[in-house]
Design a protein around this motif. Structure first.
Motif, PDB file in Angstrom:
ATOM      1  N   HIS A   1       0.825  -1.217   0.000  1.00 41.78           N
ATOM      2  CA  HIS A   1       0.000   0.000   0.000  1.00 41.78           C
ATOM      3  C   HIS A   1       0.854   1.259   0.000  1.00 41.78           C
ATOM      4  O   HIS A   1       0.492   2.275   0.605  1.00 41.78           O
ATOM      5  CB  HIS A   1      -0.951   0.016   1.202  1.00 41.78           C
ATOM      6  CG  HIS A   1      -1.797  -1.207   1.313  1.00 41.78           C
ATOM      7  ND1 HIS A   1      -2.949  -1.395   0.580  1.00 41.78           N
ATOM      8  CD2 HIS A   1      -1.651  -2.341   2.067  1.00 41.78           C
ATOM      9  CE1 HIS A   1      -3.486  -2.564   0.884  1.00 41.78           C
ATOM     10  NE2 HIS A   1      -2.714  -3.158   1.770  1.00 41.78           N
ATOM     11  N   GLY A   2       1.982   1.221  -0.672  1.00 47.13           N
ATOM     12  CA  GLY A   2       2.893   2.361  -0.685  1.00 47.13           C
ATOM     13  C   GLY A   2       2.484   3.451  -1.667  1.00 47.13           C
ATOM     14  O   GLY A   2       1.484   3.350  -2.385  1.00 47.13           O
ATOM     15  N   VAL A   3       3.296   4.503  -1.687  1.00 53.98           N
ATOM     16  CA  VAL A   3       3.007   5.685  -2.493  1.00 53.98           C
ATOM     17  C   VAL A   3       3.976   5.763  -3.668  1.00 53.98           C
ATOM     18  O   VAL A   3       5.190   5.641  -3.494  1.00 53.98           O
ATOM     19  CB  VAL A   3       3.120   6.964  -1.644  1.00 53.98           C
ATOM     20  CG1 VAL A   3       2.883   8.204  -2.497  1.00 53.98           C
ATOM     21  CG2 VAL A   3       2.126   6.921  -0.487  1.00 53.98           C
ATOM     22  N   LEU A   4       3.439   5.965  -4.859  1.00 59.59           N
ATOM     23  CA  LEU A   4       4.255   6.151  -6.048  1.00 59.59           C
ATOM     24  C   LEU A   4       4.441   7.654  -6.264  1.00 59.59           C
ATOM     25  O   LEU A   4       3.473   8.421  -6.252  1.00 59.59           O
ATOM     26  CB  LEU A   4       3.580   5.514  -7.254  1.00 59.59           C
ATOM     27  CG  LEU A   4       4.345   5.526  -8.582  1.00 59.59           C
ATOM     28  CD1 LEU A   4       4.016   4.276  -9.386  1.00 59.59           C
ATOM     29  CD2 LEU A   4       4.012   6.765  -9.412  1.00 59.59           C
ATOM     30  N   HIS A   5       5.685   8.084  -6.451  1.00 58.95           N
ATOM     31  CA  HIS A   5       6.003   9.495  -6.622  1.00 58.95           C
ATOM     32  C   HIS A   5       6.310   9.799  -8.084  1.00 58.95           C
ATOM     33  O   HIS A   5       7.120   9.115  -8.715  1.00 58.95           O
ATOM     34  CB  HIS A   5       7.200   9.877  -5.747  1.00 58.95           C
ATOM     35  CG  HIS A   5       6.934   9.752  -4.277  1.00 58.95           C
ATOM     36  ND1 HIS A   5       6.454  10.803  -3.509  1.00 58.95           N
ATOM     37  CD2 HIS A   5       7.074   8.702  -3.426  1.00 58.95           C
ATOM     38  CE1 HIS A   5       6.305  10.402  -2.255  1.00 58.95           C
ATOM     39  NE2 HIS A   5       6.675   9.137  -2.179  1.00 58.95           N
ATOM     40  N   ILE A   6       5.674  10.839  -8.601  1.00 62.79           N
ATOM     41  CA  ILE A   6       5.945  11.295  -9.959  1.00 62.79           C
ATOM     42  C   ILE A   6       7.017  12.385  -9.878  1.00 62.79           C
ATOM     43  O   ILE A   6       6.859  13.348  -9.129  1.00 62.79           O
ATOM     44  CB  ILE A   6       4.672  11.835 -10.621  1.00 62.79           C
ATOM     45  CG1 ILE A   6       3.614  10.724 -10.704  1.00 62.79           C
ATOM     46  CG2 ILE A   6       4.967  12.399 -12.015  1.00 62.79           C
ATOM     47  CD1 ILE A   6       2.257  11.195 -11.183  1.00 62.79           C
ATOM     48  N   PRO A   7       8.114  12.250 -10.598  1.00 67.86           N
ATOM     49  CA  PRO A   7       9.210  13.213 -10.492  1.00 67.86           C
ATOM     50  C   PRO A   7       8.807  14.624 -10.936  1.00 67.86           C
ATOM     51  O   PRO A   7       7.784  14.820 -11.607  1.00 67.86           O
ATOM     52  CB  PRO A   7      10.290  12.646 -11.419  1.00 67.86           C
ATOM     53  CG  PRO A   7       9.917  11.218 -11.613  1.00 67.86           C
ATOM     54  CD  PRO A   7       8.434  11.166 -11.527  1.00 67.86           C
ATOM     55  N   ALA A   8       9.636  15.608 -10.565  1.00 70.64           N
ATOM     56  CA  ALA A   8       9.414  16.993 -10.991  1.00 70.64           C
ATOM     57  C   ALA A   8       9.534  17.103 -12.511  1.00 70.64           C
ATOM     58  O   ALA A   8      10.119  16.240 -13.179  1.00 70.64           O
ATOM     59  CB  ALA A   8      10.424  17.910 -10.302  1.00 70.64           C
ATOM     60  N   SER A   9       8.949  18.173 -13.033  1.00 71.08           N
ATOM     61  CA  SER A   9       9.036  18.506 -14.462  1.00 71.08           C
ATOM     62  C   SER A   9       8.348  17.483 -15.363  1.00 71.08           C
ATOM     63  O   SER A   9       8.766  17.276 -16.509  1.00 71.08           O
ATOM     64  CB  SER A   9      10.504  18.658 -14.894  1.00 71.08           C
ATOM     65  OG  SER A   9      11.146  19.633 -14.108  1.00 71.08           O
ATOM     66  N   LYS A  10       7.310  16.841 -14.855  1.00 66.82           N
ATOM     67  CA  LYS A  10       6.512  15.945 -15.690  1.00 66.82           C
ATOM     68  C   LYS A  10       5.184  16.628 -16.012  1.00 66.82           C
ATOM     69  O   LYS A  10       4.576  17.261 -15.142  1.00 66.82           O
ATOM     70  CB  LYS A  10       6.257  14.611 -14.976  1.00 66.82           C
ATOM     71  CG  LYS A  10       7.518  13.782 -14.760  1.00 66.82           C
ATOM     72  CD  LYS A  10       8.069  13.254 -16.058  1.00 66.82           C
ATOM     73  CE  LYS A  10       9.270  12.343 -15.834  1.00 66.82           C
ATOM     74  NZ  LYS A  10       9.787  11.762 -17.094  1.00 66.82           N
ATOM     75  N   THR A  11       4.735  16.487 -17.239  1.00 67.36           N
ATOM     76  CA  THR A  11       3.543  17.204 -17.700  1.00 67.36           C
ATOM     77  C   THR A  11       2.641  16.280 -18.505  1.00 67.36           C
ATOM     78  O   THR A  11       3.113  15.454 -19.284  1.00 67.36           O
ATOM     79  CB  THR A  11       3.947  18.400 -18.582  1.00 67.36           C
ATOM     80  OG1 THR A  11       4.770  19.282 -17.823  1.00 67.36           O
ATOM     81  CG2 THR A  11       2.719  19.161 -19.071  1.00 67.36           C
ATOM     82  N   ILE A  12       1.330  16.437 -18.320  1.00 64.07           N
ATOM     83  CA  ILE A  12       0.369  15.789 -19.219  1.00 64.07           C
ATOM     84  C   ILE A  12      -0.090  16.849 -20.207  1.00 64.07           C
ATOM     85  O   ILE A  12      -0.619  17.888 -19.803  1.00 64.07           O
ATOM     86  CB  ILE A  12      -0.866  15.242 -18.479  1.00 64.07           C
ATOM     87  CG1 ILE A  12      -0.492  14.420 -17.259  1.00 64.07           C
ATOM     88  CG2 ILE A  12      -1.707  14.395 -19.429  1.00 64.07           C
ATOM     89  CD1 ILE A  12      -1.691  13.852 -16.539  1.00 64.07           C
ATOM     90  N   PRO A  13       0.111  16.625 -21.493  1.00 68.72           N
ATOM     91  CA  PRO A  13      -0.308  17.637 -22.468  1.00 68.72           C
ATOM     92  C   PRO A  13      -1.821  17.815 -22.486  1.00 68.72           C
ATOM     93  O   PRO A  13      -2.582  16.950 -22.045  1.00 68.72           O
ATOM     94  CB  PRO A  13       0.199  17.078 -23.793  1.00 68.72           C
ATOM     95  CG  PRO A  13       0.324  15.608 -23.568  1.00 68.72           C
ATOM     96  CD  PRO A  13       0.705  15.443 -22.123  1.00 68.72           C
TER      97      PRO A  13
END
Length: 234
Positions: free
Chosen positions: A42-54
């Motif tokens: 049940h851990g947390v997934l981290h999305i790195p900085a400077s990621k964008t969804i167009p």
């Protein structure tokens, strides 16, 4: 949270992915956002900085890049994260939060309301897709199984076969969330009958009531009863 391949692929059970969708006309910076219950224990997934969804686009998070021998994908992955781990049951809802901790969206994951995970000699894996009108992601009726014949072609996969999904693209099978299948069987000694009802929309109901009628030497007979569904899709 638009699509989840929670069961992995026929290449590898850990070949899992989560697809995010931007439903707005502007790019969205998702750097430092998180998805809870997306890793082991049940851990947390981290999305790195400077990621964008167009704008009006998609963002694919997967265990492996498409070039990996462990991946069945034929599409590019926006974020490869080896910590992604989705339990087949009891993982808890996926919770997408922004960098300030605000809940942006959720996907029902305590019991997956859609998707197919057939193992054995002829495995079949089908993703869980959000309906065209997204609705509340914690409700089973907001999801359906990717069953369209186009879901398993080489637009998405290295080869056509037994993997179904639309990673990085708009969903298919949008209108089949209430489709059900009935398989009825008679034991060889004819002393018992059985049936199986399955479908991505089944879990939205509470109780299945059934009546099986048959002819006997003493005239028409019936077997009646009910089954608590308890969130099951089969």
């Amino acid at each position: 949270i638009n699509e989840v391949m929670w069961m992995g692929s026929t290449v590898k059970s850990f070949d899992e992915w989560i697809e995010l969708r931007n439903t707005t006309d502007e790019d969205i910076d998702i750097g430092q956002w998180t998805i809870e219950n997306a890793t082991s224990s049940h851990g947390v997934l981290h999305i790195p900085a400077s990621k964008t969804i167009p704008a009006n686009g998609y963002f694919l998070i997967a265990n492996y890049p498409k070039t990996s021998a462990n991946s069945a994908l034929n599409v590019g992955v926006d974020e490869v994260n080896a910590s992604l781990s989705l339990a087949n049951s009891g993982n808890g809802n996926l919770i997408l939060k922004d960098r300030d901790g605000n809940i942006i969206d959720q996907a029902k994951g305590d019991t997956w309301p859609a998707g197919v995970n057939i193992t054995g000699e002829v495995p079949v894996k089908k993703s869980m897709e959000r309906n065209d009108t997204p609705g509340d992601g914690t409700l089973a009726l907001s999801w359906h199984t990717c069953t369209d014949s186009q879901c398993n072609d080489t637009t998405y996969w290295d080869s056509e076969g037994d993997n179904y999904g639309t990673p990085g693209s708009s969903n298919l099978s949008k209108d089949n969330s209430t489709e059900t299948n009935l398989d009825f069987s008679l034991r060889p000694d004819k002393l018992a009958v059985g049936f199986k009802v399955s479908g991505s929309g089944v879990s939205a109901f509470t109780i299945l009531e059934y009546k099986i009628t048959y002819d006997s030497d003493s005239g028409p007979q019936a077997i009646m009863g009910n089954i608590d569904i308890l969130g099951a899709s089969e």
